[in-house]
Design a protein around this motif. Structure first.
Motif, mmCIF file in Angstrom:
data_model
loop_
_atom_site.group_PDB
_atom_site.id
_atom_site.type_symbol
_atom_site.label_atom_id
_atom_site.label_comp_id
_atom_site.label_asym_id
_atom_site.label_seq_id
_atom_site.Cartn_x
_atom_site.Cartn_y
_atom_site.Cartn_z
ATOM 1 N N VAL A 95 0.860 -1.359 0.024
ATOM 2 C CA VAL A 95 0.110 0.033 -0.025
ATOM 3 C C VAL A 95 0.852 1.233 0.077
ATOM 4 O O VAL A 95 1.985 1.113 0.401
ATOM 5 C CB VAL A 95 -0.910 0.101 1.216
ATOM 6 C CG1 VAL A 95 -1.851 -1.225 1.371
ATOM 7 C CG2 VAL A 95 -0.123 0.205 2.628
ATOM 8 N N GLU A 96 0.394 2.216 -0.465
ATOM 9 C CA GLU A 96 1.107 3.810 -0.457
ATOM 10 C C GLU A 96 0.903 4.014 1.264
ATOM 11 O O GLU A 96 -0.023 4.094 1.790
ATOM 12 C CB GLU A 96 0.627 4.823 -1.132
ATOM 13 C CG GLU A 96 0.686 4.352 -2.577
ATOM 14 C CD GLU A 96 0.885 5.660 -3.570
ATOM 15 O OE1 GLU A 96 0.711 6.647 -3.131
ATOM 16 O OE2 GLU A 96 0.697 5.171 -4.691
ATOM 17 N N LEU A 97 2.121 4.710 1.736
ATOM 18 C CA LEU A 97 1.949 5.254 2.995
ATOM 19 C C LEU A 97 1.210 6.390 2.984
ATOM 20 O O LEU A 97 0.820 7.090 2.139
ATOM 21 C CB LEU A 97 3.407 5.943 3.384
ATOM 22 C CG LEU A 97 4.383 4.662 3.885
ATOM 23 C CD1 LEU A 97 5.858 5.401 3.778
ATOM 24 C CD2 LEU A 97 4.054 4.056 5.252
ATOM 25 N N GLY A 98 0.293 6.344 3.950
ATOM 26 C CA GLY A 98 -0.813 7.463 4.023
ATOM 27 C C GLY A 98 -2.059 6.745 3.971
ATOM 28 O O GLY A 98 -3.150 7.491 4.134
ATOM 29 N N THR A 99 -2.483 5.559 3.481
ATOM 30 C CA THR A 99 -3.391 4.691 3.314
ATOM 31 C C THR A 99 -4.022 4.849 4.635
ATOM 32 O O THR A 99 -3.443 4.441 5.750
ATOM 33 C CB THR A 99 -3.207 3.308 2.595
ATOM 34 O OG1 THR A 99 -2.477 3.436 1.341
ATOM 35 C CG2 THR A 99 -4.413 2.644 2.400
ATOM 36 N N SER A 100 -5.485 4.979 4.516
ATOM 37 C CA SER A 100 -6.178 4.940 5.990
ATOM 38 C C SER A 100 -6.259 3.258 6.634
ATOM 39 O O SER A 100 -6.355 2.443 5.979
ATOM 40 C CB SER A 100 -7.498 4.891 5.856
ATOM 41 O OG SER A 100 -8.431 4.794 6.963
ATOM 42 N N VAL A 101 -5.689 3.236 7.745
ATOM 43 C CA VAL A 101 -5.657 1.795 8.498
ATOM 44 C C VAL A 101 -6.956 0.978 8.477
ATOM 45 O O VAL A 101 -7.425 0.025 8.349
ATOM 46 C CB VAL A 101 -5.295 2.084 9.895
ATOM 47 C CG1 VAL A 101 -5.343 0.644 10.696
ATOM 48 C CG2 VAL A 101 -3.680 2.475 10.024
ATOM 49 N N LEU A 102 -8.326 2.103 8.695
ATOM 50 C CA LEU A 102 -9.478 1.492 8.686
ATOM 51 C C LEU A 102 -9.737 0.920 7.390
ATOM 52 O O LEU A 102 -10.599 -0.104 7.116
ATOM 53 C CB LEU A 102 -10.587 2.540 8.903
ATOM 54 C CG LEU A 102 -12.003 2.221 8.891
ATOM 55 C CD1 LEU A 102 -12.414 1.383 9.959
ATOM 56 C CD2 LEU A 102 -12.895 3.538 9.079
ATOM 57 N N GLY A 103 -9.357 1.570 6.040
ATOM 58 C CA GLY A 103 -9.438 0.879 4.787
ATOM 59 C C GLY A 103 -8.790 -0.144 4.737
ATOM 60 O O GLY A 103 -9.235 -1.226 4.048
ATOM 61 N N ILE A 104 -7.510 -0.298 5.140
ATOM 62 C CA ILE A 104 -6.840 -1.687 4.910
ATOM 63 C C ILE A 104 -7.512 -2.600 5.755
ATOM 64 O O ILE A 104 -7.747 -3.784 5.346
ATOM 65 C CB ILE A 104 -5.444 -1.356 5.726
ATOM 66 C CG1 ILE A 104 -4.497 -0.484 4.956
ATOM 67 C CG2 ILE A 104 -4.540 -2.985 5.939
ATOM 68 C CD1 ILE A 104 -3.294 -0.267 5.553
ATOM 69 N N VAL A 105 -8.022 -2.606 7.034
ATOM 70 C CA VAL A 105 -8.794 -3.391 7.849
ATOM 71 C C VAL A 105 -10.311 -3.931 7.345
ATOM 72 O O VAL A 105 -10.257 -5.133 6.989
ATOM 73 C CB VAL A 105 -9.180 -2.854 9.186
ATOM 74 C CG1 VAL A 105 -9.992 -3.808 10.024
ATOM 75 C CG2 VAL A 105 -7.895 -2.901 10.149
ATOM 76 N N THR A 106 -10.915 -2.883 6.664
ATOM 77 C CA THR A 106 -12.125 -3.326 6.203
ATOM 78 C C THR A 106 -12.352 -3.690 4.754
ATOM 79 O O THR A 106 -13.014 -4.572 4.446
ATOM 80 C CB THR A 106 -13.117 -2.169 6.383
ATOM 81 O OG1 THR A 106 -12.788 -0.993 5.588
ATOM 82 C CG2 THR A 106 -13.349 -2.026 8.064
ATOM 83 N N GLU A 107 -11.528 -2.920 3.830
ATOM 84 C CA GLU A 107 -11.455 -3.269 2.484
ATOM 85 C C GLU A 107 -10.612 -4.288 2.094
ATOM 86 O O GLU A 107 -10.932 -5.305 1.492
ATOM 87 C CB GLU A 107 -11.182 -2.188 1.877
ATOM 88 C CG GLU A 107 -12.154 -0.917 1.906
ATOM 89 C CD GLU A 107 -12.026 0.402 1.241
ATOM 90 O OE1 GLU A 107 -11.251 0.567 0.288
ATOM 91 O OE2 GLU A 107 -12.605 1.509 1.894
ATOM 92 N N LEU A 108 -9.254 -4.114 2.190
ATOM 93 C CA LEU A 108 -8.115 -5.113 2.075
ATOM 94 C C LEU A 108 -8.538 -6.603 2.848
ATOM 95 O O LEU A 108 -8.512 -7.645 2.230
ATOM 96 C CB LEU A 108 -6.906 -4.467 2.219
ATOM 97 C CG LEU A 108 -6.338 -3.590 1.419
ATOM 98 C CD1 LEU A 108 -4.864 -3.121 1.579
ATOM 99 C CD2 LEU A 108 -6.771 -3.962 -0.211
ATOM 100 N N GLY A 109 -8.425 -6.293 4.213
ATOM 101 C CA GLY A 109 -8.746 -7.346 5.108
ATOM 102 C C GLY A 109 -10.368 -8.178 5.251
ATOM 103 O O GLY A 109 -10.308 -8.997 5.333
ATOM 104 N N GLY A 110 -11.107 -7.273 4.608
ATOM 105 C CA GLY A 110 -12.647 -7.611 4.813
ATOM 106 C C GLY A 110 -12.968 -7.876 6.069
ATOM 107 O O GLY A 110 -14.102 -8.830 6.229
ATOM 108 N N GLY A 111 -12.427 -7.108 7.031
ATOM 109 C CA GLY A 111 -12.973 -7.236 8.392
ATOM 110 C C GLY A 111 -12.410 -8.486 9.127
ATOM 111 O O GLY A 111 -11.639 -9.308 8.533
ATOM 112 N N LEU A 112 -13.285 -8.813 10.175
ATOM 113 C CA LEU A 112 -12.769 -10.255 10.721
ATOM 114 C C LEU A 112 -13.570 -11.216 10.186
ATOM 115 O O LEU A 112 -14.442 -11.113 9.709
ATOM 116 C CB LEU A 112 -12.716 -10.227 12.331
ATOM 117 C CG LEU A 112 -11.924 -9.700 13.159
ATOM 118 C CD1 LEU A 112 -11.237 -8.268 12.710
ATOM 119 C CD2 LEU A 112 -11.846 -9.594 14.590
#
Length: 558
Positions: free
Chosen positions: A405-422
C-alpha cells in the motif's frame, strides 16, 4: 568464487580485525547439534578450539534459544506470539503438549520429543503455527498435524498490490524479473549518483526505526572496508513481509543489496536470515550461488573493476538480536545484546569497520528507485513519508495476507476493504499495529493514515506494519499478560531497567491487580533508562493497550 572461498574472504576480514569470535556461532551450533547435554558441557571447548576463553562460548550458548534448547530426536518449535495466540486464544500450546506427550521448554536431558516455544515463525496469516524439524504446520488442527492424524499443511503467503504499480512486490505479483537494473548500473552510475536518487526518493528504513537510507549510507564516509548487512531477522510477531520476499523473490533482495553496496563502496555484504525461516535461508543461499554463476557477484562484475562478495548467515533464535547493534554482536560471535551508541555502526560496526544495516524490504525497493528515479518514488505516499509499505494482516482477518500500500493509506480501509474485516463475523476488540512494541488501537480509532507520525499521535507505531487483530474471545487482561510475557522472554538482559522491569511487569500483570505507584514507576524507569528501543517501547505499548481496551483495563494506564 565458490562458497568456501567466500567464507574464507569474510573470515580473513574478521581475523584481520582481531575477531576470531566471528567463527564462534557456527562452531557452537555444530557442538550443540552433536551433544544431548546443556551448553556448559560443550560451549567452553568450542571456544577453546578457536583460542577464546570459556566464557566467550558460554555467553552466546546460553543466550540464543537455538543453542540453549535441549533438542530431542524430534524437535518441534511452536509459535506462541501474538497472531498465533489470538488465533486460538492461547489454547494451542496445551493441545500440542497433550498430543505429543511433551512439555514445552522442558529441561529433560534426553527428550524423545523436544517442544520449544518460539515467538513468530512467519505464518501469522495461517496460525497457529509450528515447525516440526523444518516442516511447517499451520491451522486450527495443529495438534492433529503434529501427532500424525492429518498431513502437515502450510499455505503460501497471500500477496497483493493495492497501489497499481508495485515497488517491492513487482516480482511477486507482477512477475517482473530481478537483476535487470544492476547490469545497467555497474559502470554507468557512481556511488554519489545512486545516493542522490535514494535521497531524492525520501526512502526510510522499513525495519521499524525509519531512518533515512541515504543518510545512513553517507555516514560511512565511503570507506572500502564498509560492510552492508541485509537484515532478514524479521522477528516482529504479525509481520512476514521479509519472509515473503526472501522466499518468493530472493534475487530482488540481492539486487537491492548489490546497489546498496555500490552506493557505499562496500566490497563485502552479509545476508542474515533468522533460523525460524529455514525455507527463506535455503532460497537466499541458492540465490547467492546463482548470482555468482551469472556474474552479478564476485570479481570484475560485468566487465567492470567492481568486486562484491556476499555471505548468507543464519540467526540463532533471538528477537532483540534483530536490533542493529545486537545483530552485529551476534555476527561477531557474541551475545545478541544491544550496545550503547555512539559509536554508531556506520563508523564502528561489524569487526569494527563501518557497517550499514538495511532490512530486506528496504533493499527490495532499491531496484525500482534506481530505474524509475527518486522523484518518481517521492510522488508516492505522503510528502513527509514517501513511498509504499508492505502491510501484513493476521489470521483473524477474512482476507489475511501481505499487501503493498502507499504510505498514508487509512488503517480503517486496510482493515475493512483489503482485510475484509474479521472472519466469521467476529468483533474486533483491539488492533495491534507495528509489532509487539508498536501499540494498540481501539476499533473506533482506526481512521488514521498509515504513517509513523500519525500512528505515533495515536500511541501506536508503524514498525514493520504488521496488523494483528484480537477479537472478543480474548480477555483484556490475558492480552496484557501476553505482552508482558513477550517482553520478559525476549529482553536481552543487557540493562537492568528492561531485564528486571519486564519480569516485574509480568508478575504484576499475572496477579491481575494494578500495583498503583509501583507500576507507574516501573513504566517510567523502563521508558527512560532502558538501553535500547526494546525496553523503552514496552511502557508505551502497554499504555496504548490499556487505552484501547478502556474500561476493560481500568486502572492499568498509570
Amino acid at each position: 568464487m565458490g562458497s568456501a572461498g567466500r567464507f574464507d574472504a569474510f573470515r580473513a576480514l574478521a581475523d584481520r580485525r582481531g575477531r576470531p569470535g566471528a567463527r564462534l556461532t557456527k562452531s557452537l551450533a555444530r557442538a550443540a547439534a552433536d551433544s544431548p547435554d546443556g551448553p556448559q558441557a560443550w560451549a567452553p571447548e568450542a571456544a577453546r578450539r578457536l583460542g577464546l576463553p570459556a566464557a566467550a562460548g558460554l555467553g552466546p550458548a546460553t543466550f540464543y534459544a537455538d543453542l540453549a534448547a535441549r533438542h530431542g530426536r524430534r524437535h518441534v518449535r511452536i509459535c506462541t506470539a501474538a497472531a498465533c495466540f489470538a488465533a486460538r486464544a492461547g489454547c494451542h500450546l496445551a493441545e500440542v503438549e497433550n498430543a505429543l506427550g511433551a512439555t514445552a521448554d522442558s529441561t529433560d536431558p534426553d527428550p524423545q520429543v523436544s517442544l520449544q516455544t518460539v515467538r513468530c515463525l512467519g505464518y501469522c496469516y495461517a496460525g497457529p503455527a509450528a515447525l516440526d524439524g523444518d516442516t511447517p504446520c499451520t491451522g486450527p488442527d495443529l495438534a492433529g498435524q503434529l501427532s500424525g492424524r492429518v498431513p502437515p499443511r502450510a499455505p503460501s503467503i497471500p500477496a497483493a498490490d493495492a497501489t497499481g504499480d508495485p515497488v517491492v512486490l513487482a516480482g511477486v505479483v507482477a512477475g517482473e524479473a530481478a537483476w535487470q537494473v544492476w547490469p545497467e548500473t555497474v559502470g554507468a552510475l557512481t556511488p554519489e549518483q545512486i545516493q542522490a536518487e535514494v535521497a531524492a526518493s525520501g526512502l526510510r528504513g522499513r525495519g521499524g526505526a525509519g531512518f533515512p537510507v541515504a543518510a545512513k549510507w553517507a555516514a560511512t564516509g565511503g570507506s572500502p572496508e564498509t560492510v552492508v548487512v541485509a537484515n532478514g531477522d524479521e522477528g516482529d510477531p504479525g509481520s512476514y513481509a521479509d519472509r515473503l520476499l526472501m522466499e518468493a523473490d530472493p534475487a530482488r533482495v540481492l539486487e537491492g543489496l548489490a546497489l546498496a553496496c555500490l552506493a557505499c563502496r562496500a566490497r563485502h555484504a552479509v545476508v542474515l536470515v533468522r533460523s525460524e525461516y529455514p525455507r527463506a535461508l535455503a532460497r537466499m543461499r541458492a540465490a547467492v550461488r546463482k548470482a555468482y554463476q551469472d556474474g552479478h557477484l564476485g570479481r570484475r562484475i560485468h566487465g567492470s573493476d567492481l568486486e562484491l562478495d556476499v555471505e548468507v548467515a543464519e540467526g540463532a533464535g533471538s528477537y532483540v538480536a534483530g536490533e542493529e547493534t545486537a545483530l552485529i554482536a551476534g555476527l561477531e560471535g557474541g551475545r545478541g545484546c544491544a550496545r550503547p551508541r555512539p559509536p554508531y555502526p556506520t563508523r564502528h560496526g561489524l569487526w569494527d569497520v563501518p557497517t550499514v544495516v538495511n532490512n530486506v524490504e528496504t533493499l527490495a525497493a532499491l531496484p525500482w528507485i534506481v530505474r524509475r528515479g527518486g522523484d518518481a518514488y517521492a510522488r508516492r505516499g505522503t510528502r513527509a513519508e514517501t513511498g509504499t509499505k508492505l502491510v501484513c494482516l493476521s489470521e483473524r482477518f477474512a482476507r489475511p495476507g501481505c499487501y503493498e500500500v502507499e504510505l498514508g493509506t487509512s488503517v480503517l480501509g486496510i482493515v475493512t476493504e483489503l482485510g475484509g474485516g474479521l472472519r466469521q463475523g467476529a468483533r474486533l476488540s483491539v488492533l495491534q499495529v507495528g509489532g509487539p512494541l508498536g501499540g494498540f488501537l481501539a476499533p473506533d480509532r482506526l481512521d488514521v493514515p498509515l504513517t509513523d507520525a500519525d500512528l505515533t499521535s495515536r500511541g501506536a507505531a508503524l514498525g514493520h506494519a504488521g496488523l494483528v487483530a484480537f477479537d472478543q474471545r480474548l480477555e483484556a487482561r490475558e492480552v496484557l499478560r501476553h505482552v508482558w510475557e513477550f517482553a520478559a522472554a525476549e529482553s536481552c538482559g543487557a540493562c537492568s531497567p528492561c531485564r528486571a522491569g519486564s519480569r516485574r511487569g509480568l508478575e504484576i500483570a499475572a496477579s491481575g491487580t494494578p500495583a498503583g505507584e509501583e507500576y507507574a514507576r516501573l513504566l517510567r524507569v523502563m521508558g527512560q533508562a532502558s538501553l535500547c528501543a526494546f525496553g523503552r517501547r514496552v511502557p508505551a505499548a502497554v499504555r496504548s493497550l490499556a487505552r484501547a481496551y478502556g474500561n476493560r483495563l481500568k486502572g492499568w494506564d498509570p
